[in-house]
Design a protein around this motif. Structure first.
Motif, PDB file in Angstrom:
ATOM      1  N   GLY A  33       0.829  -1.205   0.000  1.00 49.08           N
ATOM      2  CA  GLY A  33       0.000   0.000   0.000  1.00 49.08           C
ATOM      3  C   GLY A  33       0.854   1.241   0.000  1.00 49.08           C
ATOM      4  O   GLY A  33       2.078   1.174  -0.095  1.00 49.08           O
ATOM      5  N   THR A  34       0.190   2.388   0.136  1.00 50.12           N
ATOM      6  CA  THR A  34       0.911   3.663   0.154  1.00 50.12           C
ATOM      7  C   THR A  34       1.687   3.806   1.459  1.00 50.12           C
ATOM      8  O   THR A  34       1.414   3.114   2.442  1.00 50.12           O
ATOM      9  CB  THR A  34      -0.058   4.849   0.009  1.00 50.12           C
ATOM     10  N   LEU A  35       2.613   4.709   1.473  1.00 53.30           N
ATOM     11  CA  LEU A  35       3.419   4.945   2.674  1.00 53.30           C
ATOM     12  C   LEU A  35       2.627   5.660   3.761  1.00 53.30           C
ATOM     13  O   LEU A  35       3.058   5.703   4.908  1.00 53.30           O
ATOM     14  CB  LEU A  35       4.675   5.746   2.319  1.00 53.30           C
ATOM     15  N   HIS A  36       1.474   6.230   3.418  1.00 51.57           N
ATOM     16  CA  HIS A  36       0.659   6.960   4.378  1.00 51.57           C
ATOM     17  C   HIS A  36      -0.489   6.132   4.938  1.00 51.57           C
ATOM     18  O   HIS A  36      -1.280   6.641   5.719  1.00 51.57           O
ATOM     19  CB  HIS A  36       0.098   8.230   3.728  1.00 51.57           C
ATOM     20  N   CYS A  37      -0.602   4.881   4.552  1.00 52.86           N
ATOM     21  CA  CYS A  37      -1.718   4.031   4.967  1.00 52.86           C
ATOM     22  C   CYS A  37      -1.644   3.722   6.470  1.00 52.86           C
ATOM     23  O   CYS A  37      -0.589   3.342   6.984  1.00 52.86           O
ATOM     24  CB  CYS A  37      -1.702   2.732   4.175  1.00 52.86           C
ATOM     25  N   LYS A  38      -2.775   3.864   7.151  1.00 57.70           N
ATOM     26  CA  LYS A  38      -2.819   3.571   8.587  1.00 57.70           C
ATOM     27  C   LYS A  38      -2.525   2.105   8.870  1.00 57.70           C
ATOM     28  O   LYS A  38      -1.882   1.770   9.856  1.00 57.70           O
ATOM     29  CB  LYS A  38      -4.186   3.944   9.161  1.00 57.70           C
ATOM     30  N   SER A  39      -3.003   1.226   8.022  1.00 55.85           N
ATOM     31  CA  SER A  39      -2.751  -0.208   8.214  1.00 55.85           C
ATOM     32  C   SER A  39      -1.264  -0.519   8.109  1.00 55.85           C
ATOM     33  O   SER A  39      -0.731  -1.310   8.881  1.00 55.85           O
ATOM     34  CB  SER A  39      -3.515  -1.025   7.173  1.00 55.85           C
ATOM     35  N   GLY A  40      -0.605   0.098   7.148  1.00 61.74           N
ATOM     36  CA  GLY A  40       0.819  -0.139   6.951  1.00 61.74           C
ATOM     37  C   GLY A  40       1.682   0.387   8.075  1.00 61.74           C
ATOM     38  O   GLY A  40       2.716  -0.181   8.407  1.00 61.74           O
ATOM     39  N   LYS A  41       1.246   1.479   8.692  1.00 65.21           N
ATOM     40  CA  LYS A  41       2.025   2.074   9.774  1.00 65.21           C
ATOM     41  C   LYS A  41       1.994   1.222  11.040  1.00 65.21           C
ATOM     42  O   LYS A  41       2.855   1.360  11.900  1.00 65.21           O
ATOM     43  CB  LYS A  41       1.513   3.483  10.078  1.00 65.21           C
ATOM     44  N   ARG A  42       1.012   0.330  11.152  1.00 66.41           N
ATOM     45  CA  ARG A  42       0.901  -0.500  12.358  1.00 66.41           C
ATOM     46  C   ARG A  42       1.740  -1.771  12.308  1.00 66.41           C
ATOM     47  O   ARG A  42       1.923  -2.426  13.317  1.00 66.41           O
ATOM     48  CB  ARG A  42      -0.559  -0.893  12.570  1.00 66.41           C
ATOM     49  N   ARG A  63      -0.419  -8.214  -3.200  1.00 68.18           N
ATOM     50  CA  ARG A  63      -1.712  -7.697  -3.651  1.00 68.18           C
ATOM     51  C   ARG A  63      -1.920  -6.302  -3.088  1.00 68.18           C
ATOM     52  O   ARG A  63      -1.348  -5.939  -2.061  1.00 68.18           O
ATOM     53  CB  ARG A  63      -2.850  -8.617  -3.228  1.00 68.18           C
ATOM     54  N   PRO A  64      -2.777  -5.481  -3.738  1.00 68.92           N
ATOM     55  CA  PRO A  64      -3.031  -4.117  -3.250  1.00 68.92           C
ATOM     56  C   PRO A  64      -3.800  -4.110  -1.929  1.00 68.92           C
ATOM     57  O   PRO A  64      -4.607  -4.997  -1.655  1.00 68.92           O
ATOM     58  CB  PRO A  64      -3.879  -3.489  -4.348  1.00 68.92           C
ATOM     59  N   CYS A  65      -3.568  -3.071  -1.143  1.00 67.89           N
ATOM     60  CA  CYS A  65      -4.274  -2.868   0.123  1.00 67.89           C
ATOM     61  C   CYS A  65      -5.707  -2.428  -0.159  1.00 67.89           C
ATOM     62  O   CYS A  65      -5.940  -1.591  -1.029  1.00 67.89           O
ATOM     63  CB  CYS A  65      -3.551  -1.797   0.935  1.00 67.89           C
ATOM     64  N   GLY A  66      -6.657  -2.971   0.577  1.00 71.82           N
ATOM     65  CA  GLY A  66      -8.058  -2.612   0.415  1.00 71.82           C
ATOM     66  C   GLY A  66      -8.422  -1.293   1.055  1.00 71.82           C
ATOM     67  O   GLY A  66      -9.514  -0.778   0.825  1.00 71.82           O
ATOM     68  N   HIS A  67      -7.539  -0.713   1.848  1.00 73.90           N
ATOM     69  CA  HIS A  67      -7.815   0.558   2.515  1.00 73.90           C
ATOM     70  C   HIS A  67      -7.319   1.758   1.707  1.00 73.90           C
ATOM     71  O   HIS A  67      -8.057   2.706   1.498  1.00 73.90           O
ATOM     72  CB  HIS A  67      -7.169   0.604   3.906  1.00 73.90           C
ATOM     73  N   CYS A  68      -6.086   1.719   1.276  1.00 69.31           N
ATOM     74  CA  CYS A  68      -5.486   2.908   0.668  1.00 69.31           C
ATOM     75  C   CYS A  68      -5.415   2.864  -0.862  1.00 69.31           C
ATOM     76  O   CYS A  68      -5.201   3.897  -1.486  1.00 69.31           O
ATOM     77  CB  CYS A  68      -4.098   3.154   1.249  1.00 69.31           C
ATOM     78  N   ILE A  69      -5.590   1.692  -1.464  1.00 75.14           N
ATOM     79  CA  ILE A  69      -5.556   1.581  -2.929  1.00 75.14           C
ATOM     80  C   ILE A  69      -6.806   0.819  -3.376  1.00 75.14           C
ATOM     81  O   ILE A  69      -6.734  -0.224  -4.009  1.00 75.14           O
ATOM     82  CB  ILE A  69      -4.279   0.856  -3.416  1.00 75.14           C
TER      83      ILE A  69
END
Length: 81
Positions: A33-42, A63-69
């Motif tokens: 996902g993007t670098l700003h995604c809340k899921s990725g930051k956790r 696969r792409p993130c369902g939250h940010c992409i």
């Protein structure tokens, strides 16, 4: 693909600033996902990887993130059904 555990923070920020890194992923879940995604930051540092492009991440089997992409995620999901 660059593993977060193999790069120092200063080098990481430099690569992001130089646009050598544009996406982050979870190597255990195979999601990017993007670098700003809340899921990725956790996610834990040892599970985090970085990619220069969406194509590179998908070529590595992520696969792409369902939250940010969402558009890319929906396209990916519809391709599986």
């Amino acid at each position: 693909m660059i593993q977060h555990s193999n790069i120092e923070d200063k080098q990481l920020f430099h690569k992001i600033w130089q646009k050598e890194i544009a996406f982050g992923g979870n190597k255990k879940l195979k999601i990017y996902g993007t670098l700003h995604c809340k899921s990725g930051k956790r996610m834990k540092r040892e599970n985090r990887v970085f990619f220069p492009s969406m194509e590179e991440a998908e070529n590595q089997g992520y696969r792409p993130c369902g939250h940010c992409i969402k558009p890319a995620y929906k396209k990916w999901k519809n391709g599986l059904v």
